[in-house]
Write a protein that holds these residues in place. Structure first.
Motif, PDB file in Angstrom:
ATOM      1  N   LYS A  67       0.935  -1.260  -0.150  1.00 43.65           N
ATOM      2  CA  LYS A  67      -0.207  -0.121  -0.061  1.00 43.65           C
ATOM      3  C   LYS A  67       0.970   1.529   0.315  1.00 43.65           C
ATOM      4  O   LYS A  67       0.551   2.185  -0.597  1.00 43.65           O
ATOM      5  N   ASP A  86       2.283  -7.525   0.920  1.00 43.53           N
ATOM      6  CA  ASP A  86       1.127  -7.888   1.810  1.00 43.53           C
ATOM      7  C   ASP A  86       0.039  -6.917   0.986  1.00 43.53           C
ATOM      8  O   ASP A  86       0.864  -5.589  -0.340  1.00 43.53           O
ATOM      9  N   HIS A 208      -1.684  -4.816  14.014  1.00 36.55           N
ATOM     10  CA  HIS A 208      -0.665  -3.989  13.218  1.00 36.55           C
ATOM     11  C   HIS A 208      -0.950  -3.008  14.019  1.00 36.55           C
ATOM     12  O   HIS A 208      -2.524  -2.106  14.415  1.00 36.55           O
ATOM     13  N   SER A 211       1.340   3.256  12.455  1.00 34.57           N
ATOM     14  CA  SER A 211       2.035   4.103  11.398  1.00 34.57           C
ATOM     15  C   SER A 211       3.220   4.941  11.885  1.00 34.57           C
ATOM     16  O   SER A 211       2.556   5.052  12.732  1.00 34.57           O
ATOM     17  N   GLY A 249       4.910  -0.797  10.335  1.00 29.46           N
ATOM     18  CA  GLY A 249       5.064   0.536  11.325  1.00 29.46           C
ATOM     19  C   GLY A 249       6.645   1.681  11.119  1.00 29.46           C
ATOM     20  O   GLY A 249       6.212   2.463  12.333  1.00 29.46           O
ATOM     21  N   GLU A 294       4.992  -6.792   8.113  1.00 28.10           N
ATOM     22  CA  GLU A 294       4.969  -6.210   7.091  1.00 28.10           C
ATOM     23  C   GLU A 294       5.588  -4.350   7.131  1.00 28.10           C
ATOM     24  O   GLU A 294       4.695  -3.542   7.147  1.00 28.10           O
ATOM     25  N   GLY A 296       6.412  -1.292   5.027  1.00 26.69           N
ATOM     26  CA  GLY A 296       5.985  -0.772   4.182  1.00 26.69           C
ATOM     27  C   GLY A 296       6.562   0.952   4.094  1.00 26.69           C
ATOM     28  O   GLY A 296       7.856   0.954   3.117  1.00 26.69           O
ATOM     29  N   ARG A 297       6.434   1.786   4.941  1.00 30.43           N
ATOM     30  CA  ARG A 297       7.001   3.067   4.854  1.00 30.43           C
ATOM     31  C   ARG A 297       8.178   2.653   4.205  1.00 30.43           C
ATOM     32  O   ARG A 297       9.176   3.668   3.638  1.00 30.43           O
ATOM     33  N   ARG A 334      -0.480  15.137   1.006  1.00 32.68           N
ATOM     34  CA  ARG A 334      -0.558  14.290   2.750  1.00 32.68           C
ATOM     35  C   ARG A 334      -0.154  15.827   3.614  1.00 32.68           C
ATOM     36  O   ARG A 334      -0.740  15.365   4.768  1.00 32.68           O
ATOM     37  N   TYR A 338      -3.139  15.152   6.855  1.00 32.98           N
ATOM     38  CA  TYR A 338      -2.483  14.869   8.101  1.00 32.98           C
ATOM     39  C   TYR A 338      -1.663  16.125   8.249  1.00 32.98           C
ATOM     40  O   TYR A 338      -0.830  15.962   9.531  1.00 32.98           O
ATOM     41  N   TYR A 394       3.095   6.137   0.419  1.00 29.24           N
ATOM     42  CA  TYR A 394       2.155   7.061   0.350  1.00 29.24           C
ATOM     43  C   TYR A 394       1.991   8.839  -0.156  1.00 29.24           C
ATOM     44  O   TYR A 394       1.376   9.514   0.141  1.00 29.24           O
ATOM     45  N   MET A 398      -1.023   7.019  -2.917  1.00 27.31           N
ATOM     46  CA  MET A 398      -2.581   8.142  -2.761  1.00 27.31           C
ATOM     47  C   MET A 398      -2.527   9.060  -3.300  1.00 27.31           C
ATOM     48  O   MET A 398      -3.343   9.443  -3.826  1.00 27.31           O
TER      49      MET A 398
END
Ligand code: LLP
Length: 441
Positions: A67, A86, A208, A211, A249, A294, A296-297, A334, A338, A394, A398
């Protein structure tokens, strides 16, 4: 490797990434442009895998959380690095399969998986499905019965550890759309229910906790709680889970105030987690589970930058200076979502000292369309190339076509060489699915 090693200032005073001059990339591919450093991504995959090999006897697998950044090339890199992935939607699953990624190394997530998504997963033979509702258990069992298949599953559990950036808290909070809570007993109930499903093979659990987390202890605490819960299920239901997926995360550096991580910091995080898993398994006399993580970032985030061209500049005396670029919230939402912080550099004048504080604005028709607020730069001029750092996670994943702007292409660089991994969208691509029905003709 960390951002400081990927990014250099070359003899021309230009920012370079993976050995490629960013001003040349901008000239060749145009802007806005996402640029990803292949070696950085590979180093991160290898570092996580090595920690599982050396500290946990190879009894586990890294699953890249796609993702964070999904396109066919990233699944190819993951495959070459020997890790799993994932996926959280039919689209991500389809992309992985289309890239030739081995289905048995895929774990499918999602709190409301569609029948079509479950069907694609079962048919293609994905290794694990992390089930997150009674509805899904029933649907999946029926689907497997119909197809004459048996599917290995995990259950998503909410262990009561809520992690935030820089801190963590233990909570019995049950208000989450994800997972079944240990605290209120629903995790036990769904376990009992899943064990009765004839066509599903419950292997273990997933959790999970959040993040962009820097606090290692929050992951260790989650591991402890999960092992405790697994021991409880063994004692109460006679079910010994053999797989534990602890999610992703781990945080990355975006701007001043964030910790600068290196590969060894990430492996240290995994070592802490592995230590907690081993200690808790021993404490509860449980076999050490097959461990999945898992990230990701942390695999792709700092591997990526976005290049923009500076356009309009607006100085509002006594208030603020806006430097507008040719991208915006359609390539990086982002800040709008956020108030995320970023670091910006004038890539063509990377040696010049910062002389003013500005906000980098996008080109969308919306006041909140800011790429990064309050960044220090040399006085920017129209035509300068502006790089925003740590945009590998992301951002592309996104992106949208808001205001019918084209999603920028992505290039992958290695040893100074660059190639598209996602081609540019044309205006024709943007109208491709538009239809003017008969009634409007
Ligand atoms: N596994 C599961 C089940 C997840 O939900 C996530 C992220 C990950 C793994 C990967 O976490 P990572 O290592 O990337 O932190 N759009 C937000 C981030 C949302 C993350 C959602 N889940 C952002 O831009 O910050």
């Amino acid at each position: 490797m960390n951002t400081r090693e990927t990014l250099k200032i070359n003899s021309a005073g230009h920012l370079s990434i993976g050995g490629a001059d960013t001003t040349e990339l901008a000239a060749r591919f145009g802007t806005p442009l996402y640029v990803m450093d292949e070696q950085y991504i590979r180093d991160m995959c290898a570092a996580y895998s090595k920690a599982i090999r050396t500290d946990y006897g190879g009894n586990g697998l890294v699953l890249y959380a796609s993702k964070a950044f999904s396109c066919m090339a990233i699944y190819r890199i993951a495959e070459q690095e020997g890790i799993g992935v994932d996926v959280v939607s039919g689209g991500e699953l389809y992309t992985a399969l289309k890239a030739g990624f081995p289905a048995e190394k895929i774990c499918l997530h999602g709190n409301n998986k569609l029948a079509t998504e479950l069907s694609l997963a079962v048919e293609s033979g994905v290794g694990l499905i992390a089930v997150d509702s009674y509805t899904e258990l029933d649907k999946l069992d029926a689907l497997c019965a119909e197809k004459g298949k048996r599917q290995e599953i995990l259950l998503r559990i909410n262990p009561g550890v809520e992690a935030h950036t820089h801190r963590f808290i233990q909570t019995a909070k049950t208000d989450s759309k994800f997972g079944f809570s240990v605290a209120d007993g629903t995790a036990e109930k769904i376990t009992a229910y899943a064990l009765k499903k004839e066509h599903l093979d419950l292997k273990g659990y997933h959790c999970h906790i959040g993040s962009q987390i820097f606090e290692k202890q929050s992951f260790a605490l989650a591991a402890e709680k999960m092992l405790g819960f697994m021991a409880e299920m063994r004692d109460k239901l006679g079910f010994t889970a053999s797989v534990l997926n602890l999610g992703g995360g781990y945080g990355i550096w975006y701007a001043e105030g964030d910790a600068q991580q290196s590969v060894s910091d990430y492996t240290a995080y995994l070592r802490t987690v592995i230590g907690a898993v081993k200690a808790s398994a021993a404490r509860f006399a449980m076999p050490e589970p097959y461990l999945l993580i898992e990230p990701g970032r942390s695999i792709v985030g700092e591997a990526g930058i976005t290049l923009y061209t500076v356009g309009a500049i607006k100085d509002i005396p006594g208030v603020k200076k806006y430097v507008a670029v040719d991208g915006g919230m359609f390539d990086n939402p982002r800040y709008a979502l956020y108030q995320a912080k970023y670091t910006a550099i004038l890539a063509n004048r990377a040696k010049e000292p910062a002389t003013e504080r500005v906000s980098v604005a996008g080109k969308c028709c919306e006041s909140g369309d800011i790429v990064c607020a309050d960044v220090d730069l040399p006085a920017a001029k129209e035509g300068d190339i502006l790089a925003v750092l740590s945009t590998g996670a992301y951002n592309y994943s996104m992106a949208s076509n808001y205001n019918r702007n084209a999603v920028p292409p992505v290039v992958l660089v290695k040893n100074g060489k660059a190639d598209y991994i996602v081609k540019p969208q044309s205006y024709e691509d943007i109208v491709r699915n538009d239809v003017i029905p008969e009634s409007l003709r």
